[in-house]
Every structure is written in C-alpha cells, then in structure tokens.
Enzyme design. Sequence first.
Site, mmCIF file in Angstrom:
data_model
loop_
_atom_site.group_PDB
_atom_site.id
_atom_site.type_symbol
_atom_site.label_atom_id
_atom_site.label_comp_id
_atom_site.label_asym_id
_atom_site.label_seq_id
_atom_site.Cartn_x
_atom_site.Cartn_y
_atom_site.Cartn_z
ATOM 1 N N VAL A 36 10.983 34.399 -15.879
ATOM 2 C CA VAL A 36 9.780 35.212 -15.753
ATOM 3 C C VAL A 36 8.865 34.879 -16.920
ATOM 4 C CG1 VAL A 36 8.792 37.530 -15.704
ATOM 5 C CG2 VAL A 36 10.985 37.086 -14.571
ATOM 6 N N ALA A 81 7.957 35.283 -22.339
ATOM 7 C CA ALA A 81 8.734 34.858 -21.176
ATOM 8 C C ALA A 81 10.198 35.191 -21.416
ATOM 9 C CB ALA A 81 8.559 33.357 -20.930
ATOM 10 N N LYS A 82 11.035 35.005 -20.402
ATOM 11 C CA LYS A 82 12.472 35.190 -20.558
ATOM 12 C C LYS A 82 13.181 34.473 -19.422
ATOM 13 C CE LYS A 82 15.130 37.387 -23.534
ATOM 14 N NZ LYS A 82 14.874 37.411 -24.975
ATOM 15 N N GLY A 83 14.362 33.954 -19.763
ATOM 16 C CA GLY A 83 15.236 33.380 -18.756
ATOM 17 C C GLY A 83 16.519 34.183 -18.671
ATOM 18 N N ASP A 118 20.076 33.901 -26.709
ATOM 19 C CA ASP A 118 20.023 35.300 -26.310
ATOM 20 C C ASP A 118 21.451 35.693 -25.961
ATOM 21 O OD1 ASP A 118 19.328 37.807 -24.534
ATOM 22 O OD2 ASP A 118 17.458 37.248 -25.515
#
Length: 396
Positions: A36, A81-83, A118
């Site tokens: 995202v 953003a982030k995965g 993360d």
Amino acid sequence: MPVAVPAPPAERTTTREPYLRLHWKDDITGARGFLVVDTLVGGLATGGTRMRAGCTLGEVEDLARGMTRKTAAFDLPVGGAKGGIDFDPKDPRAVEVLSRFCEAMRPFLDRHWVTAEDLGVPQHLIDEVFAGLGMRQSYHAAIERSGDPAATAARIFRGLTAEVPGGLLGDVIGGYGVAQACLAAAYVRGWDVGRTTVAVQGVGTMGGAAAWYLHEAGMTVVAVADAAGTLYDPAGLDIPALLATRDRFGEIDRAAVPARVQCLGREEIIGMDVDVLVPAAVSYAITADNCASVTAPIVVEAANAATTIDAELDLTARGIAVLPDFVANAGAVAWAWWLILGEVDDQPGTSFLRLSREMTAKVSDLLTRWTPADGPVRWTADVSHLVREVPPVVVP
C-alpha cells in the site's frame, strides 16, 4: 474522574483513499502479500515490510497511513507506504516467500518504494534478499537517485552497521528514539527518572533497544514480555543480561532468567502498575477488550498502530496520555532518511544527539500543551491531513 472526550475533527473521520494498493499471491505456498502506497512525495514513498501469519490488507493500509504521518511529523521529503505478507516468519520457507514478494514488487522497489525491516523481517534479511535480486540494499530506490550510488550505498552500510552500546546502530536507533520519548514524557510530568517505572511489551528490535536504553538512562524496567510470557521484578530487571539470551525470533531463554524474577502470563504486561507502558510488539495490542486493565498514566506506542481507536478514546477519557506511534517510534525512519540524505554519517554520537533533540522537543511540546479534554494526543499531533509541497529528493 473520566473526562468528556470531544468528537474528532471532520478531516480525521474521513477515510482518504491511498495512492496505490497491490495484492500478491505466492504460487508455491499460497501466501498473500500487499503493498500500500498511501502517499507519494517527490516520486518516493517509504515504509517497512512485515511478515506475520494473519497480516491483512487493512492492517497494511493502517501502517502505510501511519508512515505518511511519520514522514510529515519529521518533515521528511518522502511519502508513506508499507508492505505486508500473510505468512509465518518462523516457517522454513519464509525467506523464499519474502524473496518472491520482493521480486514481484521489483518495479516499485526499483524506482518508488524504499523499504526496510519490520515485524518478522530483520534488516539483514531483507538486505540479503535485495542483494540476491541484484539490488544494493533495501534503500535501493533512493540510492539509485544519488549522483554516486556506490558511495551512497557505502555510507548507508557504514551507518547501519556501526557498533554501539546495545548492538548495531541501524538495529537500535528506533528503540533509542522510543526511550527518548519516554524520558521526555517523564521530564514533562516532573518525575524523577530513577524512580520512574516502565513495562515493555516485546523485546525484538524495537522493544529490546527501547528497554536497553531506558535501563541505561536509569529508569526502572520492572517488566518485559515476549511470546512466552511476562517477566516481572518490582526491583527492576537486568535488561542487558536478559536481552543477551534472546534467540533470533526475539524470545528470552527462560533457563537464564534469575529465580527472583516472576514468570507471568503474556497478557499481564498490559495491566502492570507502572508509570510508563511501552507496547512494542504487535499492532492492536491494546484494544477495547483489555484497555480497562491499563493503569499506566503514559502509554508510548513503540509498535505501529499499537492501540485501537476505541481503546485510545477510553484511555484518554481516563486521563491516560497515549503518545502516538508516528511520533514515538518514528526515530528509525527519520534517522534512515537523514542517513540517506547525508545529514548524519556513521558516527553514532551525531545520530544519537540529533534524534534525542528532535524527539525530546516534539514529545515535550505535545505533552505540555495537551489535556484529556482535547481528545487523544494523536489529535494534537496529527499531521496526516496536511498537504505538503516538497521538492524532489536529492540524494548526495
């Protein structure tokens, strides 16, 4: 006595659509992954990649939105953003799954998405995956914009791997920032640091470093929790000794725990009678179901999205200050971008000093002007609704 909490301003009740959502499915294991991009600033967005069983698109959206707040709060020239990958990081196939996810996301990792460690994905592992895919490091998209990518990559590597008390600079800097947030909160409240008690949920990269630097600063860390349960000693835990026994999944060897230390249930950490509670393990750790047990007057979100909205409203009504993640744990992303941009180098003293000053100033300002009647601290600190005009990133 509970206080009346006002309704949130209109801009915080409207859900803004993210810039981009991507879904991925691994053909071999069936694992699902998500990217995202909440905002794109100067053509770039930043945010880590997590792996855990049960990871959802909604979770990744929340985290990406939080990254936008972090970059805005620290005035970084990049979006959020982030995965996320729905897969057990302890599964022996996890590295292969991560590699295939990154390969699928290659167009974005090449040019637009700067990622990092993360939950479930340590920095050294994601760097190994990037190297295997022919990219220099997980900051690849920013590195390739520099005038001398090789020199920039070398500077970043030296910064990440600089040895400091408690580990490597790149591993501990986020937890150091959390510790500075706790210390600033104690200062605003007029508490004596040596008599201030703290409980830390999670002893992985972020929680472990936060506990280490709080212990070093003289705070009494009376409780820590990992996946196996809560360790409690009212006289204070020997944090360096306990952390030295952790395995690669961030769990403390119970055989090495002194007999005087009480071994309690994992969830008991939330209700510890302490001055500062630091949820540093998973998202949504404090919910409507368990927030009534929180008695600490200050909660410092070291984990992303550690407190649900309804729980945060309840805590605020009881006068408990929840320092939001996009301030309290933003030290890691802020430092990473200072390093990328050449504003700090591999000298740890420079990095610690800058982060200490900036975190102390932000937390002190927030808590000094906040009252429960204003609503949650995050409403005072929220910058996600701001439209920022910033020039393109120029990496030296």
